[in-house]
Design a protein around this motif. Structure first.
Motif, mmCIF file in Angstrom:
data_model
loop_
_atom_site.group_PDB
_atom_site.id
_atom_site.type_symbol
_atom_site.label_atom_id
_atom_site.label_comp_id
_atom_site.label_asym_id
_atom_site.label_seq_id
_atom_site.Cartn_x
_atom_site.Cartn_y
_atom_site.Cartn_z
ATOM 1 N N GLN A 789 0.846 -1.184 0.000
ATOM 2 C CA GLN A 789 0.000 0.000 0.000
ATOM 3 C C GLN A 789 0.888 1.242 0.000
ATOM 4 N N VAL A 790 0.429 2.322 -0.715
ATOM 5 C CA VAL A 790 1.056 3.632 -0.672
ATOM 6 C C VAL A 790 0.077 4.578 -0.006
ATOM 7 N N THR A 791 0.514 5.222 1.078
ATOM 8 C CA THR A 791 -0.426 6.058 1.819
ATOM 9 C C THR A 791 0.299 7.125 2.622
ATOM 10 N N GLN A 792 -0.403 8.232 2.881
ATOM 11 C CA GLN A 792 0.040 9.240 3.842
ATOM 12 C C GLN A 792 -0.893 9.252 5.066
ATOM 13 N N ASP A 793 -1.773 8.226 5.135
ATOM 14 C CA ASP A 793 -2.762 8.147 6.234
ATOM 15 C C ASP A 793 -2.621 6.775 6.902
ATOM 16 N N LEU A 794 -1.618 6.681 7.810
ATOM 17 C CA LEU A 794 -1.358 5.385 8.445
ATOM 18 C C LEU A 794 -2.543 4.963 9.328
ATOM 19 N N SER A 795 -3.117 5.928 10.003
ATOM 20 C CA SER A 795 -4.263 5.603 10.857
ATOM 21 C C SER A 795 -5.405 5.022 10.034
ATOM 22 N N GLY A 796 -5.697 5.620 8.917
ATOM 23 C CA GLY A 796 -6.753 5.107 8.065
ATOM 24 C C GLY A 796 -6.425 3.715 7.530
ATOM 25 N N PHE A 797 -5.132 3.481 7.298
ATOM 26 C CA PHE A 797 -4.733 2.149 6.812
ATOM 27 C C PHE A 797 -5.032 1.098 7.867
ATOM 28 N N TRP A 798 -4.608 1.377 9.150
ATOM 29 C CA TRP A 798 -4.873 0.384 10.196
ATOM 30 C C TRP A 798 -6.371 0.111 10.333
ATOM 31 N N ASN A 799 -7.168 1.167 10.202
ATOM 32 C CA ASN A 799 -8.607 0.996 10.417
ATOM 33 C C ASN A 799 -9.286 0.300 9.255
ATOM 34 N N ARG A 800 -8.952 0.628 8.069
ATOM 35 C CA ARG A 800 -9.753 0.182 6.925
ATOM 36 C C ARG A 800 -9.091 -0.903 6.083
ATOM 37 N N THR A 801 -7.795 -0.806 5.905
ATOM 38 C CA THR A 801 -7.147 -1.656 4.918
ATOM 39 C C THR A 801 -6.422 -2.840 5.548
ATOM 40 N N TYR A 802 -5.868 -2.653 6.747
ATOM 41 C CA TYR A 802 -5.060 -3.718 7.355
ATOM 42 C C TYR A 802 -5.818 -5.040 7.459
ATOM 43 N N PRO A 803 -7.112 -5.054 7.917
ATOM 44 C CA PRO A 803 -7.795 -6.349 8.021
ATOM 45 C C PRO A 803 -7.788 -7.116 6.691
ATOM 46 N N GLU A 804 -7.987 -6.473 5.609
ATOM 47 C CA GLU A 804 -7.978 -7.163 4.324
ATOM 48 C C GLU A 804 -6.581 -7.646 3.966
ATOM 49 N N VAL A 805 -5.574 -6.808 4.252
ATOM 50 C CA VAL A 805 -4.190 -7.201 3.966
ATOM 51 C C VAL A 805 -3.826 -8.436 4.811
ATOM 52 N N LYS A 806 -4.175 -8.371 6.070
ATOM 53 C CA LYS A 806 -3.880 -9.504 6.961
ATOM 54 C C LYS A 806 -4.496 -10.785 6.421
ATOM 55 N N LYS A 807 -5.761 -10.720 6.032
ATOM 56 C CA LYS A 807 -6.457 -11.887 5.531
ATOM 57 C C LYS A 807 -5.758 -12.459 4.304
ATOM 58 N N GLU A 808 -5.273 -11.563 3.437
ATOM 59 C CA GLU A 808 -4.664 -11.997 2.176
ATOM 60 C C GLU A 808 -3.253 -12.544 2.379
ATOM 61 N N LEU A 809 -2.458 -11.963 3.302
ATOM 62 C CA LEU A 809 -1.032 -12.277 3.370
ATOM 63 C C LEU A 809 -0.650 -13.212 4.512
ATOM 64 N N LYS A 810 -1.532 -13.383 5.469
ATOM 65 C CA LYS A 810 -1.158 -14.211 6.621
ATOM 66 C C LYS A 810 -0.823 -15.633 6.194
ATOM 67 N N GLY A 811 -1.603 -16.172 5.294
ATOM 68 C CA GLY A 811 -1.323 -17.515 4.828
ATOM 69 C C GLY A 811 -0.060 -17.592 3.983
ATOM 70 N N ARG A 812 0.267 -16.520 3.310
ATOM 71 C CA ARG A 812 1.450 -16.530 2.454
ATOM 72 C C ARG A 812 2.726 -16.345 3.276
ATOM 73 N N TYR A 813 2.632 -15.583 4.392
ATOM 74 C CA TYR A 813 3.806 -15.334 5.234
ATOM 75 C C TYR A 813 3.480 -15.746 6.666
ATOM 76 N N PRO A 814 3.317 -17.052 6.915
ATOM 77 C CA PRO A 814 2.907 -17.515 8.247
ATOM 78 C C PRO A 814 3.967 -17.305 9.313
ATOM 79 N N LYS A 815 5.245 -17.126 8.925
ATOM 80 C CA LYS A 815 6.309 -16.972 9.906
ATOM 81 C C LYS A 815 6.424 -15.541 10.425
ATOM 82 N N HIS A 816 5.605 -14.637 9.930
ATOM 83 C CA HIS A 816 5.662 -13.238 10.348
ATOM 84 C C HIS A 816 4.392 -12.898 11.115
ATOM 85 N N PRO A 817 4.524 -12.000 12.079
ATOM 86 C CA PRO A 817 3.355 -11.682 12.930
ATOM 87 C C PRO A 817 2.281 -10.912 12.161
#
Length: 836
Positions: A789-817
């Motif tokens: 993601q490219v952003t100047q709004d980190l707070s908005g990213f945590w609120n809106r975008t992070y859940p989707e990113v987590k869902k997509e990447l957690k399975g691909r990078y299981p060794k990372h928190p």
């Protein structure tokens, strides 16, 4: 018996007006009789008190004709009560009270005797033609009247004149005379396909002879065109007499055109614009007008006012057409489209001519503050004075020199006057020929006319002089042109006191050596690398054409050339002996120490040069010190561009940081470090680091960083590190680089912070720079370093975008928190420990 003229009834008013006021503007159309009747009417005016009348006539033909007509009216020969003075010809006597003079003669009269002793009136005829010498003569006469001779009468006459403007200029009354004119029907016969103007005119003259009674007058721009059309007409119709009328004819030939045709015969008069006014052509019932004229235009390439073929004005077209209506109803054939619009009147010559002659006249007069109708352009006058200083006619303070006064008295153009006055006594006869040849058109014809060796014109003249017509080598030179040139040369010989005309072939360099005095700025040296190319003393380049007769000549003086953007094409030149420059032009030589950059060797080099003006005559290399090399190094850098320097990545980042903070915090006064500004200020910021260097490769990359850093003072450096840091410590404890200058078109664009998502856990807001004014542009990366993601709004990213990113990447990078709550999670740059 004196014939009646339309102006006759107005003559008493003219005399009475001049009795009350010393200036008068007279408007009278062609045929009114103003040229010949006004001077005669003034002869017995009480205010004239037996003094002379000087009438200025722009053309020699008109001056002779006017003097002749007035003399015949008085029953006298020319040279009695009425006479004339033109260049190289004078017919005046002790009883002469009316002198008809051409423009240059009037200027000489006023310069020689500013009080104009014995002159009671000056009449300016055909003032509408606005010749430079006429404007000067009028301004000088007004100056004389205002300061020395308030009783001097001045009359300005014209057929087509802006009378109101002239009257305001003179502060004079204005009188208008009717003309003698019958209706003239205007027709515009179309040209045929592929038909030249001359062919069109010859065919239209035949049409005019069929459709009209009487004679036909045809207007052409010059002698060359007249001779060609004459040949066409004589082949078409041998029964009609064809006569020419132009300024190069002998007096007898001119008189032929001005006398009536034999009873029962018809003729065609082929004329230049000398027939527009002032001369009377009997029997004309039809006019054929090419719509062209030859007028002086200043050509900076040759340094002369060259005669160019131009389109005539509407005023000239009306005057020409009026010639068809002098004796009866007539017809005028105009060889241009009826829809074409002409300029209303002729442009004053002072606005478009080379002004060195005028500048010399004014220097001789001692003042430029004259009462001009149209003042000379300041730029052209400055250029003229520069030339006169180069010729030696003016000193550094622009005051006239002794040589300048001699040139002024001679009456030649300043260039040619300088050559004549500097010639030795044994060279004067040859210089008289050069004066005549340089002012005239080339007498060479056919293939010979393309010969660019000016000596061939001299040779043709001498052959003609030695052997008459046979010596002209028929086909190579025009015997008539040579005769006219020879006559002018004889006049110049009388003026410069050269008795015997030269003959034979002059010394190979004699012509060029003399003309170098006229054209010192056109002395030219051959380029050894390109034998057809020459460098001129004025700094320009010139080239010979492919079939030049001058190829191989190491030195030339160029007399005529066509100005081009890069190298001008040489039309006429003569070989020059460079030793003559040393002997006769020593003051033009200078010595220069020159530093330059050798791009092939990438090194600064120095020379000692000897120059004739801008022309390098000799050059020898000399040692170069490091300090001497600096200007050449700086010039080389500017030529290559700032981007050509060995910039390191660190130096580039430093410049972009400075550029960004300069935009965010202008109050800090940070320097402009863009390419354009650095190029402009090279001496200031890079100069100290170039000391002792001769080569670009000696510039060390680290020195560029030091040079840029040295542009900042202590406070500015602290501000730069604080508000535009090179790197930023993120919550993971790692220092990550900030990339400035992300957008070339916006130095103030936010810097980019590329960082893995896990390193920002626990950070609520976007980091800022620029004293907190600018949020950085976060490029959030996956554990593999790929963009998420490219952003100047980190707070908005945590609120809106992070859940989707987590869902997509957690399975691909299981060794990372991938915590559910990134706001409180611990930032890390590592993977999860094993077993977690």
């Amino acid at each position: 018996m004196t014939p009646a003229f339309p102006i006759t009834s107005l003559l008493p008013d003219i005399v009475a007006s001049l009795a009350e006021r010393p200036r008068l503007v007279l408007e009278a159309p062609p045929g009114a009789g103003k040229t010949t009747q006004v001077p005669l009417a003034l002869l017995d005016a009480p205010w004239l008190a037996g003094q002379r009348i000087v009438m200025l006539e722009p053309r020699r033909i008109a001056a002779r004709a006017a003097a002749g007509f007035m003399s015949r009216q008085l029953g006298e020969e020319v040279g009695g009560t009425v006479g004339y003075r033109i260049r190289f010809e004078s017919r005046v006597g002790p009883r002469t009270r009316i002198e008809v003079v051409t423009e240059g003669i009037l200027g000489r009269m006023i310069q020689d005797d500013p009080s104009l002793e014995g002159v009671g009136a000056i009449v300016f005829d055909e003032f509408h033609e606005r010749h430079l010498a006429g404007d000067l003569g009028a301004a000088l006469a007004l100056d004389v009247q205002a300061s020395l001779r308030p009783e001097l009468r001045l009359v300005v006459m014209s057929a087509t004149l802006d009378g109101e403007r002239i009257a305001q200029w003179l502060d004079a009354p204005r009188l208008t005379s009717p003309g003698r004119s019958f209706p003239v029907h205007i027709v515009h016969p179309p040209a045929r396909a592929q038909e030249t103007v001359e062919q069109h005119l010859a065919r239209t003259v035949q049409l005019a002879l069929r459709e009209n009674e009487g004679d036909v007058l045809a207007f052409l721009p010059g002698r060359r065109e007249i001779e060609r059309v004459r040949g066409m007409l004589e082949r078409m119709d041998g029964a009609t007499e064809v006569v020419a009328l132009h300024g190069e004819l002998s007096l007898a030939e001119q008189q032929l055109a001005l006398t009536p045709a034999d009873p029962g015969s018809r003729r065609v008069v082929l004329a230049t614009n000398v027939a527009e006014s002032s001369v009377t052509l009997p029997g004309i019932r039809a006019v054929v007008d090419s719509g062209q004229a030859r007028e002086p235009r200043f050509d900076p390439a040759s340094g002369f006012s060259r005669l160019d073929t131009v389109v005539i004005s509407q005023a000239s077209a009306d005057q020409r057409a009026g010639r068809a209506g002098r004796v009866a109803e007539g017809r005028a054939y105009r060889l241009w489209a009826q829809s074409r619009r002409l300029e209303p009147s002729r442009t004053a010559e002072i606005e478009q001519a080379e002004l060195s002659g005028l500048a010399l006249e004014l220097a001789g007069w001692g003042s430029e503050s004259l009462p001009w109708l149209d003042a000379p352009p300041a730029g052209a006058m400055s250029q003229a004075r520069d030339l006169l200083r180069r010729l030696g006619a003016l000193d550094d303070a622009s005051a006239i020199t002794t040589l300048g006064r001699e040139m002024l008295a001679l009456g030649a153009t300043p260039r040619l006057g300088a050559a004549a006055m500097r010639a030795r006594s044994d060279q004067r006869a040859l210089v008289a020929d050069l004066l005549a040849l340089t002012e005239a058109r080339s007498p060479l014809r056919g293939e010979a006319s393309r010969n660019d060796d000016f000596r061939q014109r001299v040779h043709a003249l001498h052959l003609w002089r030695d052997g008459g017509t046979r010596g002209a080598r028929i086909g190579a030179a025009d015997a008539g042109a040579l005769a006219a040139i020879d006559k002018a040369a004889a006049g110049w010989r009388r003026r410069i006191e050269a008795r015997t005309p030269p003959s034979g072939v002059p010394n190979a360099h004699a012509v060029g050596d003399l003309l170098a005095h006229a054209f010192p700025d056109r002395v030219a040296k051959r380029d050894d690398a390109q034998p057809s190319r020459y460098q001129l003393a004025n700094g320009r380049g010139a080239r010979l054409h492919e079939n030049s007769a001058l190829l191989g000549e190491p030195w030339l003086v160029i007399i005529d050339l066509r100005l081009d953007a890069r190298d001008s094409l040489i039309y006429a030149a003569a070989p020059l002996d460079p030793d003559v420059l040393e002997r006769e032009h020593a003051e033009r030589f200078t010595h220069w120490r020159v530093l330059r950059w050798d791009d092939a060797r990438q090194i600064a080099e120095a020379f000692e040069e000897r120059r004739f003006d801008a022309l390098v005559v000799s050059r020898k290399p000399v040692p170069v010190s490091g300090d001497d090399a600096m200007p050449a190094l700086l010039a080389a850098i500017r030529s290559r561009g700032i981007g050509g320097l060995p910039w390191t990545e660190n130096a580039r980042r430093l410049r972009t940081r400075i550029g960004a903070l300069r935009t965010w915090r202008p109050e800090l006064g940070l320097p402009d470090v863009g390419d354009e500004a650095l190029s402009r200020t090279l001496e200031a910021w890079l100069g100290p680091f170039l000391a002792g260097k001769r080569r670009l490769e000696a510039i060390q990359p680290a020195e560029l960083s030091d040079a840029i850093a040295a542009m900042l003072d202590y406070d500015q450096r602290r501000a730069l590190d604080a508000h535009a840091p090179e790197e930023m410590v993120v919550p993971s404890g790692m220092a990550r680089r900030l990339e400035y200058g992300a957008r070339d078109d916006d130095p103030g664009a936010p810097p980019v912070l590329a960082v893995k998502l896990q390193e920002l856990f626990g950070l609520a807001d976007t980091p800022r720079v620029g004293d907190g004014r600018v949020p950085v542009m976060l490029h959030l990366l996956s554990p593999a370093g790929r963009p998420i993601q490219v952003t100047q709004d980190l707070s908005g990213f945590w609120n809106r975008t992070y859940p989707e990113v987590k869902k997509e990447l957690k399975g691909r990078y299981p060794k990372h928190p991938w915590p559910d709550d990134p706001w409180t999670a611990t930032a890390t740059h590592r993977a999860k420990p094993r077993g977690t």
